[in-house]
Design a protein around this motif. Sequence first.
Motif, PDB file in Angstrom:
ATOM      1  N   VAL A 497       0.866  -1.182   0.000  1.00  0.00           N
ATOM      2  CA  VAL A 497       0.000   0.000   0.000  1.00  0.00           C
ATOM      3  C   VAL A 497       0.896   1.224   0.000  1.00  0.00           C
ATOM      4  CG1 VAL A 497      -1.903   1.185   1.142  1.00  0.00           C
ATOM      5  CG2 VAL A 497      -1.722  -1.307   1.288  1.00  0.00           C
ATOM      6  N   ALA A 498       1.091   1.807  -1.202  1.00  0.00           N
ATOM      7  CA  ALA A 498       2.073   2.880  -1.369  1.00  0.00           C
ATOM      8  C   ALA A 498       1.446   4.259  -1.459  1.00  0.00           C
ATOM      9  CB  ALA A 498       2.906   2.612  -2.625  1.00  0.00           C
ATOM     10  N   VAL A 499       0.146   4.396  -1.141  1.00  0.00           N
ATOM     11  CA  VAL A 499      -0.492   5.716  -1.175  1.00  0.00           C
ATOM     12  C   VAL A 499      -0.172   6.462   0.117  1.00  0.00           C
ATOM     13  CG1 VAL A 499      -2.348   5.014  -2.717  1.00  0.00           C
ATOM     14  CG2 VAL A 499      -2.638   4.732  -0.263  1.00  0.00           C
ATOM     15  N   GLN A 507      -8.447   2.140   4.828  1.00  0.00           N
ATOM     16  CA  GLN A 507      -9.588   1.449   4.240  1.00  0.00           C
ATOM     17  C   GLN A 507      -9.142   0.259   3.400  1.00  0.00           C
ATOM     18  OE1 GLN A 507     -11.288   5.126   2.388  1.00  0.00           O
ATOM     19  NE2 GLN A 507     -13.171   4.490   3.388  1.00  0.00           N
ATOM     20  N   VAL A 508      -8.075   0.459   2.622  1.00  0.00           N
ATOM     21  CA  VAL A 508      -7.551  -0.619   1.782  1.00  0.00           C
ATOM     22  C   VAL A 508      -7.052  -1.778   2.638  1.00  0.00           C
ATOM     23  CG1 VAL A 508      -5.785  -1.238   0.098  1.00  0.00           C
ATOM     24  CG2 VAL A 508      -6.946   0.966  -0.076  1.00  0.00           C
ATOM     25  N   PRO A 517      -6.929 -13.174   5.607  1.00  0.00           N
ATOM     26  CA  PRO A 517      -6.271 -13.003   6.909  1.00  0.00           C
ATOM     27  C   PRO A 517      -4.778 -13.331   6.885  1.00  0.00           C
ATOM     28  CG  PRO A 517      -8.326 -14.228   7.118  1.00  0.00           C
ATOM     29  CD  PRO A 517      -8.033 -14.144   5.661  1.00  0.00           C
ATOM     30  N   HIS A 518      -4.309 -14.067   5.887  1.00  0.00           N
ATOM     31  CA  HIS A 518      -2.905 -14.483   5.850  1.00  0.00           C
ATOM     32  C   HIS A 518      -2.061 -13.668   4.882  1.00  0.00           C
ATOM     33  CE1 HIS A 518      -4.296 -17.916   8.145  1.00  0.00           C
ATOM     34  NE2 HIS A 518      -5.167 -18.221   7.185  1.00  0.00           N
ATOM     35  N   LEU A 519      -2.633 -12.658   4.260  1.00  0.00           N
ATOM     36  CA  LEU A 519      -1.912 -11.851   3.287  1.00  0.00           C
ATOM     37  C   LEU A 519      -0.863 -10.983   3.985  1.00  0.00           C
ATOM     38  CD1 LEU A 519      -1.719 -10.896   0.315  1.00  0.00           C
ATOM     39  CD2 LEU A 519      -3.430  -9.154   0.869  1.00  0.00           C
ATOM     40  N   ASP A 520       0.320 -10.896   3.376  1.00  0.00           N
ATOM     41  CA  ASP A 520       1.395 -10.047   3.910  1.00  0.00           C
ATOM     42  C   ASP A 520       1.176  -8.627   3.383  1.00  0.00           C
ATOM     43  OD1 ASP A 520       3.660  -9.187   5.150  1.00  0.00           O
ATOM     44  OD2 ASP A 520       5.077 -10.290   3.888  1.00  0.00           O
ATOM     45  N   ILE A 521       0.778  -7.697   4.265  1.00  0.00           N
ATOM     46  CA  ILE A 521       0.425  -6.331   3.868  1.00  0.00           C
ATOM     47  C   ILE A 521       1.497  -5.367   4.361  1.00  0.00           C
ATOM     48  CG2 ILE A 521      -1.300  -4.505   4.006  1.00  0.00           C
ATOM     49  CD1 ILE A 521      -3.392  -6.637   4.580  1.00  0.00           C
ATOM     50  N   ILE A 522       2.137  -4.667   3.431  1.00  0.00           N
ATOM     51  CA  ILE A 522       3.174  -3.686   3.752  1.00  0.00           C
ATOM     52  C   ILE A 522       2.657  -2.311   3.357  1.00  0.00           C
ATOM     53  CG2 ILE A 522       5.560  -2.968   3.374  1.00  0.00           C
ATOM     54  CD1 ILE A 522       4.531  -6.433   2.296  1.00  0.00           C
ATOM     55  N   ALA A 523       2.656  -1.361   4.294  1.00  0.00           N
ATOM     56  CA  ALA A 523       2.107  -0.029   4.039  1.00  0.00           C
ATOM     57  C   ALA A 523       3.118   1.037   4.419  1.00  0.00           C
ATOM     58  CB  ALA A 523       0.810   0.171   4.824  1.00  0.00           C
ATOM     59  N   ARG A 524       2.879   2.229   3.913  1.00  0.00           N
ATOM     60  CA  ARG A 524       3.740   3.380   4.228  1.00  0.00           C
ATOM     61  C   ARG A 524       2.970   4.378   5.080  1.00  0.00           C
ATOM     62  NH1 ARG A 524       4.013   7.268  -1.093  1.00  0.00           N
ATOM     63  NH2 ARG A 524       4.975   8.634   0.436  1.00  0.00           N
ATOM     64  N   ALA A 525       3.700   5.211   5.824  1.00  0.00           N
ATOM     65  CA  ALA A 525       3.068   6.234   6.667  1.00  0.00           C
ATOM     66  C   ALA A 525       4.008   7.422   6.788  1.00  0.00           C
ATOM     67  CB  ALA A 525       2.741   5.666   8.037  1.00  0.00           C
ATOM     68  N   HIS A 526       3.470   8.549   7.260  1.00  0.00           N
ATOM     69  CA  HIS A 526       4.277   9.753   7.443  1.00  0.00           C
ATOM     70  C   HIS A 526       4.300  10.231   8.892  1.00  0.00           C
ATOM     71  CE1 HIS A 526       5.531  10.757   3.391  1.00  0.00           C
ATOM     72  NE2 HIS A 526       4.328  10.432   2.955  1.00  0.00           N
ATOM     73  N   THR A 527       3.474   9.650   9.759  1.00  0.00           N
ATOM     74  CA  THR A 527       3.475  10.028  11.174  1.00  0.00           C
ATOM     75  C   THR A 527       3.345   8.770  12.016  1.00  0.00           C
ATOM     76  OG1 THR A 527       1.068  10.259  11.352  1.00  0.00           O
ATOM     77  CG2 THR A 527       2.298  12.203  10.625  1.00  0.00           C
ATOM     78  N   ASP A 528       3.714   8.893  13.295  1.00  0.00           N
ATOM     79  CA  ASP A 528       3.570   7.762  14.207  1.00  0.00           C
ATOM     80  C   ASP A 528       2.099   7.405  14.397  1.00  0.00           C
ATOM     81  OD1 ASP A 528       6.317   7.578  14.607  1.00  0.00           O
ATOM     82  OD2 ASP A 528       6.287   9.048  16.243  1.00  0.00           O
ATOM     83  N   GLN A 536      -3.488  -1.035  13.381  1.00  0.00           N
ATOM     84  CA  GLN A 536      -4.778  -1.423  13.952  1.00  0.00           C
ATOM     85  C   GLN A 536      -5.731  -1.962  12.887  1.00  0.00           C
ATOM     86  OE1 GLN A 536      -6.158   2.095  15.953  1.00  0.00           O
ATOM     87  NE2 GLN A 536      -4.520   2.048  17.496  1.00  0.00           N
ATOM     88  N   HIS A 537      -5.570  -1.520  11.661  1.00  0.00           N
ATOM     89  CA  HIS A 537      -6.423  -1.991  10.572  1.00  0.00           C
ATOM     90  C   HIS A 537      -5.920  -3.296   9.951  1.00  0.00           C
ATOM     91  CE1 HIS A 537      -8.353   1.921  10.857  1.00  0.00           C
ATOM     92  NE2 HIS A 537      -9.285   1.500  10.031  1.00  0.00           N
ATOM     93  N   GLY A 538      -4.751  -3.765  10.389  1.00  0.00           N
ATOM     94  CA  GLY A 538      -4.318  -5.081   9.943  1.00  0.00           C
ATOM     95  C   GLY A 538      -3.059  -5.150   9.112  1.00  0.00           C
ATOM     96  N   ALA A 539      -2.289  -4.065   9.003  1.00  0.00           N
ATOM     97  CA  ALA A 539      -1.058  -4.104   8.233  1.00  0.00           C
ATOM     98  C   ALA A 539      -0.015  -4.981   8.922  1.00  0.00           C
ATOM     99  CB  ALA A 539      -0.511  -2.693   8.050  1.00  0.00           C
TER     100      ALA A 539
END
Length: 581
Positions: A497-499, A507-508, A517-528, A536-539
């Motif tokens: 998730v690169a947005v 949401q994504v 439930p077993h998918l490896d989800i990697i996301a980016r963020a700009h704040t703690d 909390q959403h499952g990343a």
Amino acid sequence: MVHETPLIAIIVGGLGCAFVLGAIATRLCISPLVGYLLAGVILGPFTPGFVADQHLASQLAEIGVILLMFGVGLHFSLSDLMSVKLIAIPGALAQIGVATLMGMGLARLMGWGLGAGLVFGLALSVASTVVLLRTLQERRLMETQGGKIAIGWLVVEDMAMVLALVLLPALGDLLGGMGSPPLSQLALTLALTLGKVALFVALMLVGGRRLIPWVLHRVTQTGSRELFRLAVLAVALGVAFGAAELFGVSFALGAFFAGMTLAESPLAHEAAEESLPLRDAFAVLFFVSVGMLFDWHILIDHPLPLLGTLAIILVGKVVAAYVLVRAFRHSVPTALTIAGGLAQIGEFSFILAAFGVDLGLLPPTGQSLILAGAILSILLNPLVFIGLQRLAAQRQRKAATATGEAETAEAPAKVKTFSAPEPTALTDHAIIIGYGRVGRLVGEALRQDGTPVLVVEEDNGILEQLRGAGQEVIAGNAAQPDVLAAANLDGARWLFVAVPNSFEAGQVVAQARKRNPHLDIIARAHTDAAVDHLRQHGASLVIMGEREIAQAMLSHTHGLRIPDPAPSRTDPPDGLVAEAV
């Protein structure tokens, strides 16, 4: 100490009431626009309780129109405008003529004169800029052929209404008004108005295309995100106001050309992102201000004329626009997109109605019918648009079944516009949401490693580049369940998730985790705080860019590791603009 707070009251009351009713509407699976309009009805003078200042509300609504049209201009280049001129100009003018004649016919049945019929018909002929653009944006139709034609159609309608407002006083005596300048001034007035519009357009296309990008580029060199955001708003509002005051052009048209002059600049995406929050907030206030105008007594006092008014807006204009677009040999989906978007009236209709009453051309009953027609048509427009979308999808499926191919050469690429995206056949693949700087780097590395890659992206330019390179893509917003479902989450191995928008990313992530439930989800963020939100959403893993940069610096110099952040930290990044997707 007593303070005069009508401005604060309309902002607080409008946004607060719109939020509550919009949330209820969303919960009931109907458009939140319905909630916004009902909020205006509650705050208006025709219902008991608190009454907001209508004059202030209309001015706040104009800011929403300005920011919305500026945002559209940022995604609509001069080449796009010129590419649809052969249908937008004659089509819009012909549709205005047909709708005006229908309005004049209804006015005749009600016993009104020529002038009243002309003003009434013109008010019913022009669509609301805000409603049409929100419809196109929500359904991801801005970059389609139908969307581009619809925007060009709006520009032509806007120019036509500017001319109508100038010419109506000059025609007052002829049409039965209370007085007007002599007819000898008509030609001079028309020439002067056209000259002002032409001068403004020339200045924006010649000088504005150089000056506005140059100013924003210099601002970016200061490194201040706050100053860049301020510059974007100053350009949008300043050009729109100057266009109206100096050239007699509407706010909407001025803002559109301001955005279009910046569309080809590398800063267009950042400018759109920075203006988005205020654009959405003031667009909500537009719908609240429209709702405040609704007098429910018209439903009881004049039911048959109101039904006739709605028939012209929801049926007459739809049929006329559809026939005109098809006459220019465009596809059924394109024709239905334009026809459905035009099945409502809005801000220019209110201006024409008030102007007609002031000139003595339009009776007060006509103004009430126009306002009621606007409210009800905006409420019903989503249903009309969805119905036409389903009709288009059904026609496309029948044509594909009968002939083995789409009805026209452009139709296959547009089937997705009217139905869910086609599911991918990839398995054991990586899904990349957003193909900006981060997504592109991830995608290139994965392809070099031989990993199957599927990209989900909204930007039409990026999509065309990826398709040209043979990359499989899904066009759309991954936060939409049908778009994400087409990516085959059950068979995927990774989801990147690169947005940069943490709300959309959340949401994504939540939808993806629920589906697999077993998918490896990697996301980016700009704040703690965004890191905590995504976890909390499952990343599975959330990477904060600023934190990783600091970690790399310390690892190189001291071999140190940054301690885990406290969950309560919400400090924003200091950079000018968050990384673009």
